[in-house]
Structures are given as structure tokens and as C-alpha cells.
Design an enzyme around this catalytic site. Structure first.
Site, PDB file in Angstrom:
ATOM      1  N   HIS A  61       0.874  -1.172   0.000  1.00 33.89           N
ATOM      2  CA  HIS A  61       0.000   0.000   0.000  1.00 33.89           C
ATOM      3  C   HIS A  61       0.909   1.220   0.000  1.00 33.89           C
ATOM      4  CE1 HIS A  61      -3.112   2.838   0.574  1.00 33.89           C
ATOM      5  NE2 HIS A  61      -2.722   3.177   1.785  1.00 33.89           N
TER       6      HIS A  61
ATOM      7  N   ASP B 204       1.447   4.997   0.040  1.00 26.77           N
ATOM      8  CA  ASP B 204       1.160   6.411   0.235  1.00 26.77           C
ATOM      9  C   ASP B 204       2.348   7.189  -0.329  1.00 26.77           C
ATOM     10  OD1 ASP B 204      -1.255   6.015   2.004  1.00 26.77           O
ATOM     11  OD2 ASP B 204       0.259   5.015   3.226  1.00 26.77           O
TER      12      ASP B 204
ATOM     13  N   ASP C 166      -7.699   2.074   1.563  1.00 23.46           N
ATOM     14  CA  ASP C 166      -7.538   2.871   2.783  1.00 23.46           C
ATOM     15  C   ASP C 166      -8.281   4.191   2.697  1.00 23.46           C
ATOM     16  OD1 ASP C 166      -6.601   3.269   5.338  1.00 23.46           O
ATOM     17  OD2 ASP C 166      -4.670   4.089   4.723  1.00 23.46           O
TER      18      ASP C 166
END
Length: 923
Positions: free
Chosen positions: A13, A15, A125
Site C-alpha cells: 500500500h 502512500d 484505505d
């Protein structure tokens, strides 16, 4: 009996920026993808790696490793690197409806160009999920949505209450307001439930016993999902060996190194018939309220204001102007618009636009905002330059000395308004090369002639007025701006500087047709234009009072407002009370200090003065001088340092105070149905929240907020299990409360957080500022710039309306409030289009237009609407400039078979809450 299949999906994931600045995350991304590519090359059993549903990861990697383009595209084509369908993993509620669409469109376009797009609606998310996601995904050919938040899993042996957004399974049916359904998959054990799988048999036994039991607790089928990765997680290079260990230990399970495409395909055919149907928005309504992350809507409000300004400008002004210019024969700037959108969307990931990162991240965001805005302005200016020459202003030729200007309304509905325009009434060139200078290229400029400025200043502007196309004089205020420098940049020549005499005209325009224009001119007043014996008009009806034909406004000595809606007779009292309270939370969540009561401005005496009194508008300034606590007490620093969870903190507010001066400009325009506000203040306090309150005195269990392609109806009271004293929520253009007879909407520009208080008064609280000092989440990350010290401006409006049946009319005004007017000066002359013209003529009850552009896929003109109501309606397309037919297309604006085209004019039936995109075939 078929073995349960354990789908292990390798992923990270990613970011782009969060607890470190972008470039530090970028550095780690390059290292990660280097190792992934090497692993794919050397291990044929490592089948694939999921790149988090976003294509920007590839852009970021190739920026440093351009030599890897062929290698990375080969793995994408082979289905071993999985990318898309998004460009970035956005926050859905803090980016506009059209920004969500551009994200999907650009993600599809770039993934397809690289080799293959993953048709999986991936929201791992997101801080809540938009209710129209199933409809958007289905129109894009996506049947499954995968998400991490919004629904509470109960376990297959527990009873779930669908009204509380609970599901016994990790699988459910997710339904949009229009009835569109997709299969929803919740990360019931989060998206790291298969990370760091052991190779050692002893460790693997303990690991898998727990992981398999947790997965089976929620799975409705024998297809079990294990996510092998987490935030910024490096690839597990020994996964092949780890899976072999699992196969040996658990022969009754089939372990597959899988991917989302294969997993979703098998899941769709295996789900049972008793799945829970979850409808609409997924905002964790059924939880205790402490983990919703909703207060990211008010963290660093300046980010939200910049984002709203630029995305509204792009989608509501720049794209329509570029499309209109294209219809007249000018090339559409597809590449430039894509660049502007991509630059803006780099600020849309959930840890970026939410304002929940370290200070360095948000400093860089402001630079991106500026870059996107500058490109958008350049596109608009170029479009206007080409378009202005096509507008016929010859009607003003009968008045010698006229200076025409064209007002463009790029909103979806006809509207009127008050605006200011700067006009050049004389100019003198500065570029005067001599033959010798031209030959030697020593200098292209001569010194400014000493008398040039004096000559320009001599021009008498006192005898000028503003006129419409029919020669009617328009009430206007004319101000002298003096002599100023300017320049032109010809397409086929060198820059041309000049000095000009400029004036500013403030006037009321309209009605201007939707997606259309109306022309006016500044011209000398002739004798027949003089109106003898008439008194100047005024909206001021008494001390601290204003009124027009729709609204009456009374300002009390304490600065609160009484607003009367004249058509219904409804009076709204005690509006515009400011509330200040401590905030000992973080960038993610608000936390009021325990036992500390808010402060209110209604106990203060305000300074009130009339600052503008014109025929077209009137304004009062209300000034509050307010002493508020300067900061939290000293305990808060220790609680932050020791990672005390914010709901458990005990710190309060300090006794020392600072001054907060609130300067509120209240404006009523002549024909307006809304009352406008602009609040300016210099924040020098920390650890606090500032809101403004509007009691509606309308009782009801629900209210209504502008959301993504819908006006969402939300419960005013939280669910039974809600523990958080605060019940703040997201909005875009407005929030409204109504009954059968009356309603009040609060519109805004970039103020995304509101709360309807549980006070029995139907009070709408609009957040203007939230100042906090730490990131929050998993560690101690101080963020002093999140205290938002310094000057701030907040803009909002009040829109009273005639109850539920008129809610869509209030929405139209609120959407217009976020749509800037555009004005272009031009010379008197003929043109292809009349001085008043509409490039799209349409009708439709309760429909809102969200886009007017040229499709990058087909080159056709496209327009997009959504039904703001929960009843069917009809879209009547009367004409579109140069078009002979229209066809209904998808959110991706794809071509459709010729036989579905409808000759204009035509009627399209629209379902409740349907999103409809129509494309136009030109002659």
C-alpha cells in the site's frame, strides 16, 4: 469436496507522501520496484505484484529509472504487474465528483497504454467510501469493489443489522442510490492479514492457524483472501518458499499466489444468495465513532480551499471554455488539461488532501496547487482569446467610443450575479524598436516617453456608463485604476508591452444563459441615457438592515443575523454565532478537552458598519474582538510525546489568552436568493477549533449534504453504538435542513466539514479552522504548521428555500456559488456567434450539470448530469452547438454503436440518482 483456496496477493500500500516528505518515500519506492522487477525475472513461481490500484507509481518510478520502461511495461502486459484502475488512491469525499471521474479516466488511459488495466474497484484505505461508487464502477465495466473502511464486519455466526452498516461476511452487495449493485469485498482483517509469511515450519504453523481462522470467520465462500503486504511494505522475496511450507503443512487447503483479477472472478461465481445489501455511503456510521477519520475534512483547511478553488475552476470554467472554443474551430488542449489534472490529483491521495501528513508534505502541495492553477489559467486565457473574436459585438458600434466585454456563464443553469471587470480604455505601445536596434538586436525598447503616463491620465472617464445589447443602461459603479503596465504575447511574434489606462466596473449581470454568454459595453453616456429626477436605488432599508425582492436581513448588536425568506415568510434567527473550543486531538480526529466548555461570540458587542451601498449590492462589515485561550495547557505536550491515545487525553486549555478579531463581510446582491459571507481573521491561537453556527429551528431526523454525484440524506442522530461526542461529516457545495414548507442551506467554498448539532434547534455548524500540533496515527510526528497560524479567509452563503420540493433549486444556487464568472474584453466587431448565446440548451427537473468538455476517447463533445432527486426525471436536450444527434455513453466516455444515436432535440429518461453522460455528434 473442493478445497478452500487461499489467495495470497503480494502488494504494497503506497502512500506517496505521509510521515516522510514525498522524495523520501520516492527513494524507497524506487528501491521497492527494483527488487520487485528482479524477483519477477528470477522467480517464475512469483506470479504477480499488485501496485496498489494506482498508475502514478509507474510514473514516479520511471522518473528515476527511465531505462526500465520496456521491462516494466512487459510485466504489465503479461499480467504480472497489476496497475489501475485509478491514477492515484484519492480521498473520495474531499475531491469533487468530476475529480473522481478524471482519476478513473486517466488511470484507465494510462494503464491501458502501459499494457493492461485491472478492472477492480480498489479503495484499500479511503477514509470512507462514496455512495455512488457502485454506479461509477459499473459504468467503467468493474463488477467488484474492494475496500477497507465503512462497514463493520460481524463474523458469519453473528447477527448483523444492515441498517447499522454491518455485515456477517467480508463479502456483501453494495448498492448505489440509483440501484446499481456491485460485489463489495471488505478487508475484514485489514490489507496486511497475509504479510511476512514464515518459511520455517514451526513459525508457519502458528502463523497460519491464526490467519486461516480469521479469514474463515468472515468469508462467505471457500475463497480466502490473504494480503501479503502493508504500508510501504517491501516485497517478500522468499514467498515462494513460504507458500510451499504452507502447502506441506495444510494439505486440505489450496494455496495460490494470486491476483485481484483472478480472485474477484472466482468470488463472483461463488458468493451465496444471502449476502447483506449495504446501500449508499460507507462512512463507518455503525461504529463507535472514534475511528472514522472524518476530521481530516478540517485539518489544514487552507488545503481544502485551494483544492476546491482549482478543481472548480478546471471542471466548471476551463474545460467548458476550452470545449466552446473547440466548437468554434480551435484545437482542444487535451494534453495540457491532462497535465493540469494530473498535477492537481497528485494532491488528492488520502494522506495528502486530508492534511494528515508532516509539514514538508503540505508545503510541497501548495506548490503543486500553484502549478495546476497556473496551467489552468493559461488554458482559459488561450481559449478566451480565440473565442472572443467569434462573438459578435457589432451592436455596440452605434455608440462611439464603446468598450465591449463578454460575460461567460459556464455553470449548468442560467444565472444572474454581481461581478467586477477590469477594462482597458486606452493603451500605448512600449515596443518601439529603431531600425538600428532591430538590425543589431542591442535593445528592442526605448525609454518610456515622459508624457505617455500623463496623456493616459488625462482621459476623462466620468461620462461613461455600461449598456447591454439592447442599449439599456445598466446600474454600475466605475472606479479608476490609473495607468498600469501590460503586455501581449502574439502567437507569431515577439512580446508587446504597453501602458494602459484601466478602470474597474462593478455591475449586476444576467440572466446569462447556462453554458453561454452575454455581452455588455462600457460607453460614453449620451443625453438620452440620462435619467432625470430618479433617486438612486439602494438595498439598505434601515440601520443594519438590507432587503431585496427575495430576502430581508437584520443585524443585531451582537453581530447575529435575522434572515427572512420573503416568499415563504420563514424567519431564521440568531444566525452567525461563532464557536471556539479547544482541540487536543490530531490531524485525523477532533477531541474537545474533557470538561471544558466552548466559547461563543453572541455575548460580545460587535462593531457594525455599512461598507458598500450600490444599486446592485450592499455590504455590512461585522467585527468581533474576542479573547480566546492561547493554547492547550502544558499536559498536552507530554500526552503527545508519550503517545497517549487522543480519546484518553486529559489536557485542557490555558488561562492566558490572545485576541481573535473576526471581520465578517455580509453581502446582499440585488437579485440574489442567497446571503453571502466572507470572514477574515488572523489566527494566533493553537490547539483549537473555530466554527460558525446557523440554527434553523427545523426539527427532523435527517439532513442533506452535497456529496459525490448525489445529495446524500444523512441521519442527524448517530447510531446507538456511537460513543464520540462529535458527529461531524463531509460535504462539498452545501448542507441543508428542510421540512415540507421551508429549508435553509449553507453553501461554502472549500469548507468540507459540518455538523448538525443535537440541540433540538437543527443547528448547522460549519468548521472554519481546526488547529492541531501532531499528525497522530502510529507515532509521534509533530506538525507545528498544522496549527494554521496567520491570516485566513472563509467564504460561505445562506440559501433559504421553499422546503423539500425546492431543495434542488437551493443546490443550483450552491453550485453556482462555487462557479466563477469569466469576463473577456474585445473590440467592436462582427462574429460567428451573437452577443448573447448558449452552446448547450437543455432542460431537466432536479438535474445538475457536472461536466462539459471534449472526450479524450472519441473527440466528441460530452456533457454529464446527475439526478439530485430520488424520483425519475427527464433530460431534454434541445440543442448543442453544431450537433445533429446525441448518444448516451459511460463514465469513461466511450464510443457506442451508431444505432443508439438520437436526433436533436431529444429526451432521455433518467433514473433516480442516475449519472448520465451524453455525447454529441456534430454535423
Amino acid at each position: 469436496m473442493t478445497k478452500p483456496q487461499v489467495h495470497v496477493i503480494s502488494h504494497t500500500h503506497w502512500d506517496r507522501e505521509w510521515y516522510m516528505p514525498y522524495e523520501k518515500h520516492h527513494f524507497r519506492l524506487v528501491r521497492l520496484l527494483d527488487s520487485v522487477l528482479d524477483l519477477l525475472d528470477r522467480d517464475e513461481h512469483f506470479r504477480s505484484f499488485h501496485l496498489d490500484g494506482q498508475t502514478i507509481i509507474v510514473d514516479d518510478y520511471l522518473q528515476v529509472r527511465p531505462e526500465q520502461r520496456e521491462r516494466i511495461t512487459r510485466f504489465i502486459r503479461e499480467g504480472r504487474l497489476i496497475i489501475g484502475p485509478w491514477y492515484v488512491l484519492q480521498d473520495e469525499f474531499l475531491t469533487s465528483a468530476e475529480a473522481n471521474v478524471r482519476n478513473l479516466q486517466i488511470g484507465h488511459r494510462e494503464a491501458s497504454a502501459l499494457g493492461r488495466v485491472a478492472k477492480v474497484g480498489y479503495f484499500p484505505d479511503s477514509f470512507g467510501n462514496m455512495g455512488q461508487a457502485p454506479q461509477l464502477l459499473a459504468q467503467a465495466g468493474i463488477r467488484v469493489a474492494v475496500f477497507g473502511r465503512g462497514v463493520r464486519p460481524k463474523g458469519k455466526h453473528a447477527r448483523a443489522d444492515a441498517s447499522s452498516y454491518e455485515s456477517p461476511y467480508s463479502e456483501m452487495v453494495w448498492e448505489s442510490p440509483d440501484g446499481t449493485r456491485v460485489l463489495g469485498v471488505l478487508f475484514a482483517n485489514w490489507y496486511n492479514n497475509g504479510m511476512e509469511i514464515p518459511v520455517d515450519a514451526g513459525q508457519a504453523r502458528a502463523y497460519w492457524d491464526k490467519r486461516l481462522a480469521n479469514a474463515e470467520k468472515y468469508a462467505s465462500t471457500s475463497q480466502l483472501l490473504l494480503m501479503n503486504g502493508c504500508d510501504h511494505q517491501p516485497v517478500q522475496e522468499d514467498l515462494t518458499a513460504a507458500l510451499q511450507t504452507a502447502r506441506e503443512l495444510y494439505p486440505n487447503y489450496e494455496f495460490v499466489h494470486s491476483n485481484f483479477v483472478d480472485y474477484c472472478e472466482m468470488l463472483v461465481h461463488a458468493t451465496p444468495d444471502d449476502l447483506t445489501v449495504i446501500a449508499g455511503e460507507l462512512r463507518s456510521q455503525g461504529t463507535d465513532g472514534w475511528g472514522t477519520l472524518v476530521n481530516t475534512a478540517s485539518a489544514r483547511v487552507y488545503l481544502k480551499q485551494a483544492n476546491e478553488r482549482i478543481q472548480s475552476y478546471l471542471e466548471k470554467v476551463v474545460e467548458p471554455l476550452a470545449a466552446i472554443s473547440h466548437l468554434s474551430g480551435y484545437a482542444y488542449p487535451h494534453a495540457e488539461l491532462a497535465y493540469a489534472w494530473k498535477t492537481l490529483m497528485q494532491n488528492h491521495p488520502h494522506d495528502s488532501i486530508c492534511g494528515c501528513s508532516v509539514d514538508e508534505v503540505h508545503r510541497e502541495m501548495m506548490t503543486r496547487f500553484a502549478k495546476a492553477e497556473a496551467m489552468a489559467q493559461a488554458i482559459a486565457e488561450d481559449s478566451l482569446k480565440e473565442l472572443a473574436v467569434k462573438i459578435d459585438t457589432s451592436a455596440f458600434g452605434t455608440r462611439a467610443g464603446s468598450f465591449p466585454f463578454i460575460v461567460f456563464n459556464t455553470a449548468g443553469r442560467e444565472r444572474s450575479g454581481v461581478l467586477s471587470v477590469d477594462l482597458e480604455v486606452d493603451k500605448r505601445p512600449l515596443l518601439v524598436p529603431t531600425p538600428e536596434e532591430a538590425a543589431t538586436n542591442v535593445s528592442l525598447y526605448q525609454p518610456l516617453p515622459q508624457n505617455m503616463a500623463a496623456e493616459l491620465e488625462k482621459l476623462d472617464i466620468t461620462g461613461f456608463g455600461v449598456f447591454d445589447l439592447d442599449g439599456n443602461r445598466i446600474d454600475a459603479e466605475i472606479a479608476d485604476l490609473g495607468v498600469q503596465f501590460g503586455y501581449m504575447l502574439p502567437d507569431h511574434g515577439f512580446r508587446q508591452p504597453y501602458m494602459s489606462r484601466r478602470i474597474r466596473v462593478k455591475l449586476s449581470v444576467g440572466p446569462v444563459p447556462a453554458l453561454g454568454c452575454k455581452s455588455y459595453a462600457l460607453a460614453p453616456i449620451e443625453e438620452q441615457d440620462l435619467q432625470v429626477g430618479t433617486e438612486p436605488k439602494s438595498l439598505v432599508t434601515g440601520p443594519c438592515r438590507m432587503a431585496n425582492g427575495h430576502l430581508a436581513v437584520d443585524i443585531a448588536p451582537n453581530g447575529t443575523i435575522e434572515l427572512t425568506h420573503l416568499s415563504t415568510g420563514r424567519v431564521y434567527r440568531n444566525l452567525l454565532t461563532f464557536e471556539d473550543t479547544g482541540d487536543i486531538g490530531n490531524e485525523y480526529m477532533f477531541m474537545q478537552p474533557p470538561g471544558v466548555q466552548p466559547l461563543y461570540s453572541d455575548g460580545l458587542k460587535a462593531e457594525i458598519k455599512l461598507v458598500e451601498d450600490l444599486p446592485c449590492t450592499a455590504s455590512y462589515e461585522i467585527v468581533h474582538e474576542w479573547e480566546i485561550p492561547a493554547n492547550a495547557d502544558s499536559l498536552l505536550d507530554k500526552e503527545r510525546q508519550y503517545l497517549v491515545a487522543f480519546p484518553l487525553r486529559k489536557s485542557g486549555r490555558a488561562h492566558n489568552t490572545v485576541s481573535l478579531k473576526l471581520r465578517t463581510l455580509v453581502t446582499l446582491d440585488a437579485d440574489a436568493r442567497e446571503l453571502k459571507f466572507r470572514v477574515r481573521f488572523d489566527n494566533q491561537a493553537t490547539d483549537h477549533r473555530l466554527r460558525v453556527l446557523f440554527p434553523t429551528a427545523i426539527a427532523g431526523t435527517q439532513h442533506h449534504a452535497d456529496s459525490i454525484f448525489e445529495i446524500a440524506s444523512r441521519n442527524t442522530l448517530p447510531s446507538a453504538g456511537w460513543k464520540n461526542p462529535s458527529y461531524t461529516q463531509h460535504q462539498h457545495a452545501f448542507v441543508a435542513i428542510d421540512d415540507d414548507a421551508s429549508g435553509l442551506a449553507v453553501a461554502n467554498r472549500g469548507l468540507n466539514e459540518y455538523e448538525v448539532l443535537r440541540d433540538g434547534q437543527g443547528t448547522i455548524a460549519l468548521t472554519l479552522l481546526r488547529a492541531v500540533g501532531e499528525l497522530g496515527d502510529w507515532g509521534h510526528f509533530p506538525t507545528p504548521e498544522a496549527q494554521c497560524l496567520g491570516e485566513h479567509t472563509a467564504e460561505f452563503a445562506l440559501i433559504p428555500y421553499a422546503g423539500e420540493s425546492s431543495r434542488h433549486n437551493a443546490a443550483t444556487i450552491a453550485y453556482g456559488f462555487q462557479t466563477p464568472w469569466t469576463v473577456m474584453q474585445k473590440e467592436v466587431g462582427k462574429g460567428r456567434y451573437p452577443g448573447e448565446y448558449a452552446w448547450l440548451d437543455w432542460e431537466g427537473e432536479a438535474l445538475a450539470l457536472s461536466s462539459f468538455k471534449i472526450s479524450a476517447e472519441t473527440g466528441d463533445l460530452v456533457a454529464r448530469w446527475f439526478n439530485t432527486s430520488r424520483t425519475p426525471t427527464a433530460l431534454r436536450i434541445l440543442s448543442a452547438d453544431g450537433a445533429e444527434a446525441a448518444y448516451k455513453t459511460t463514465i469513461l466516455e466511450e464510443a457506442v454503436p451508431l444505432e443508439v444515436r438520437h436526433a436533436l432535440p431529444c429526451v432521455m429518461q433518467i433514473r433516480p440518482a442516475e449519472i448520465i453522460t451524453a455525447a454529441f455528434v456534430r454535423r
